[in-house]
Design a protein around this motif. Structure first.
Motif, PDB file in Angstrom:
ATOM      1  N   HIS A  25      67.935  33.810 -64.316  1.00 48.65           N
ATOM      2  CA  HIS A  25      67.869  33.522 -62.891  1.00 48.65           C
ATOM      3  C   HIS A  25      67.175  32.168 -62.699  1.00 48.65           C
ATOM      4  CE1 HIS A  25      68.231  37.938 -61.316  1.00 48.65           C
ATOM      5  NE2 HIS A  25      69.074  37.674 -62.301  1.00 48.65           N
ATOM      6  N   PRO A  26      67.652  31.329 -61.781  1.00 47.20           N
ATOM      7  CA  PRO A  26      67.012  30.022 -61.596  1.00 47.20           C
ATOM      8  C   PRO A  26      65.581  30.129 -61.082  1.00 47.20           C
ATOM      9  CG  PRO A  26      68.667  30.410 -59.912  1.00 47.20           C
ATOM     10  CD  PRO A  26      68.839  31.491 -60.939  1.00 47.20           C
ATOM     11  N   THR A  27      65.305  31.134 -60.241  1.00 43.91           N
ATOM     12  CA  THR A  27      63.945  31.441 -59.820  1.00 43.91           C
ATOM     13  C   THR A  27      63.802  32.952 -59.797  1.00 43.91           C
ATOM     14  OG1 THR A  27      64.586  31.405 -57.479  1.00 43.91           O
ATOM     15  CG2 THR A  27      63.654  29.375 -58.382  1.00 43.91           C
ATOM     16  N   GLY A  28      62.580  33.419 -59.966  1.00 39.85           N
ATOM     17  CA  GLY A  28      62.343  34.850 -59.962  1.00 39.85           C
ATOM     18  C   GLY A  28      62.395  35.437 -58.562  1.00 39.85           C
ATOM     19  N   PRO A  29      62.470  36.771 -58.451  1.00 38.66           N
ATOM     20  CA  PRO A  29      62.614  37.402 -57.134  1.00 38.66           C
ATOM     21  C   PRO A  29      61.417  37.209 -56.217  1.00 38.66           C
ATOM     22  CG  PRO A  29      62.237  39.047 -58.850  1.00 38.66           C
ATOM     23  CD  PRO A  29      62.494  37.754 -59.542  1.00 38.66           C
ATOM     24  N   LEU A  30      60.219  37.048 -56.776  1.00 34.16           N
ATOM     25  CA  LEU A  30      59.033  36.893 -55.934  1.00 34.16           C
ATOM     26  C   LEU A  30      58.873  35.451 -55.451  1.00 34.16           C
ATOM     27  CD1 LEU A  30      56.709  39.244 -57.967  1.00 34.16           C
ATOM     28  CD2 LEU A  30      57.785  39.707 -55.764  1.00 34.16           C
ATOM     29  N   ARG A  31      59.156  34.503 -56.317  1.00 31.28           N
ATOM     30  CA  ARG A  31      59.129  33.107 -55.872  1.00 31.28           C
ATOM     31  C   ARG A  31      60.252  32.867 -54.849  1.00 31.28           C
ATOM     32  NH1 ARG A  31      56.427  28.789 -57.670  1.00 31.28           N
ATOM     33  NH2 ARG A  31      55.686  30.007 -59.446  1.00 31.28           N
ATOM     34  N   THR A  32      61.401  33.474 -55.069  1.00 33.71           N
ATOM     35  CA  THR A  32      62.485  33.362 -54.090  1.00 33.71           C
ATOM     36  C   THR A  32      62.061  33.948 -52.750  1.00 33.71           C
ATOM     37  OG1 THR A  32      64.168  33.479 -55.818  1.00 33.71           O
ATOM     38  CG2 THR A  32      64.868  34.009 -53.577  1.00 33.71           C
ATOM     39  N   GLY A  89      51.898  33.221 -50.527  1.00 32.11           N
ATOM     40  CA  GLY A  89      52.692  34.443 -50.462  1.00 32.11           C
ATOM     41  C   GLY A  89      52.364  35.244 -51.693  1.00 32.11           C
ATOM     42  N   PHE A  90      53.328  35.419 -52.571  1.00 28.88           N
ATOM     43  CA  PHE A  90      53.028  35.984 -53.885  1.00 28.88           C
ATOM     44  C   PHE A  90      52.495  34.894 -54.822  1.00 28.88           C
ATOM     45  CE2 PHE A  90      55.786  39.228 -52.148  1.00 28.88           C
ATOM     46  CZ  PHE A  90      55.127  40.394 -52.552  1.00 28.88           C
ATOM     47  N   PHE A  91      52.683  33.638 -54.425  1.00 29.63           N
ATOM     48  CA  PHE A  91      52.179  32.488 -55.174  1.00 29.63           C
ATOM     49  C   PHE A  91      51.415  31.572 -54.221  1.00 29.63           C
ATOM     50  CE2 PHE A  91      55.837  34.038 -57.492  1.00 29.63           C
ATOM     51  CZ  PHE A  91      55.410  34.021 -58.813  1.00 29.63           C
TER      52      PHE A  91
END
Length: 296
Positions: free
Chosen positions: A238-245, A291-293
């Motif tokens: 995946h180009p970005t993970g679900p949490l960063r997305t 957010g998550f980051f």
């Protein structure tokens, strides 16, 4: 009402598959990105916002997006592209548009009111599209006078970098419009995925399900947000993970979609408590700085 200009108005020739005049209702992050895409394709674009302050913010966002494209060598000069941009608070300007894309927040009453307000100003032959990521297109179409001219164009954030547009077909949508919309997507340099109207369509339904499970894993202490995302990026490409997305999309946006999907598809889409708590604290992702980051 689809028109072509007398001459190309940017470095590349105007595509005859796109309307000359395109409107965008809503100039937030998504709306500004949509406006950017049509500007880069050579269209004249009108962005309409609710008040003068919002209109000024929309102009700033579009100008910043175009400037980045110029820096990457995708356009010769920002002035040439931005000369085709108009920003207003008046729906009347939509009268000359062959296509208007609605990009207001995912609130049913707001969407219906906005779409009806636009339609009242459109030429009967013009087309109206919604950028909704989850709401029923057939339900929205039922609120319009010309539902056969209505279709979903679900752009992805960030619009300039994304190569996908989900074309969502309401029950009332004219089959000819589906083919026309696929032409618009190709002219924007993106790929169309055509889906029939269903809660969450294809992309939001799958993307939200993955993100919600990732949130539950953080909540349960299975792994950190960074490690969960890395597992999907490195293991599944995946180009970005679900949490960063989720941070990029906005936690408030994801919460709204999850609540709607839970109502329509069942408890498997129920938002986890960690998502509700973060939204309540104002931790909305990149746009709020956390957010998550940490985006600060």
């Amino acid at each position: 009402m689809t028109q072509t200009p007398d001459a190309p108005s940017q470095t590349g020739a105007f595509s005859p598959t796109l309307p000359h005049f395109v409107g965008v209702l809503g100039g937030g992050r998504m709306g500004a990105g949509i406006a950017h895409g049509f500007l880069m394709a050579g269209c004249e674009v009108l962005v309409v916002e609710r008040d003068d302050d919002a209109a000024a913010g929309a102009r700033t966002r579009v100008e910043g997006s175009v400037a980045k494209s110029v820096e990457r060598g995708l356009a010769d000069g920002a002035d040439e592209v931005l000369a085709r941009l108009a920003v207003s608070t008046d729906y009347a300007g939509f009268a000359r548009c062959g296509l208007v894309v609605e990009a207001v927040p995912e609130i049913w009453e707001l969407k219906v009111s906005a779409l009806q307000g636009v339609e009242r100003h459109l030429d009967p032959a013009a087309f109206l599209a919604s950028n909704t990521s989850s709401l029923t297109m057939s339900g929205l179409a039922a609120e319009l006078a010309r539902p056969e001219n209505f279709i979903g164009l679900h752009f992805f954030n960030p619009v300039p970098a994304s190569t996908l547009i989900e074309v969502v077909v309401a029950r009332q949508t004219s089959p000819d419009l589906v083919a026309t919309a696929k032409g618009w997507v190709a002219a924007l340099g993106k790929t169309a995925v055509v889906v029939n109207d269903a809660p969450g369509f294809a992309s939001s339904r799958l993307g939200v399900m993955l993100a919600l499970e990732a949130m539950r894993m953080v909540e349960e202490g299975v792994a950190s947000a960074e490690d969960i995302d890395n597992a999907m990026v490195l293991g599944y490409k995946h180009p970005t993970g679900p949490l960063r997305t989720t941070d990029i999309v906005g936690l408030d946006v994801r919460l709204g979609i999850a609540e709607y999907l839970a109502e329509t598809l069942g408890e498997r889409f129920a938002p986890p408590q960690i998502l509700r708590e973060k939204v309540a604290r104002g931790e909305l992702g990149r746009k709020s700085g956390k957010g998550f980051f940490d985006w600060s």
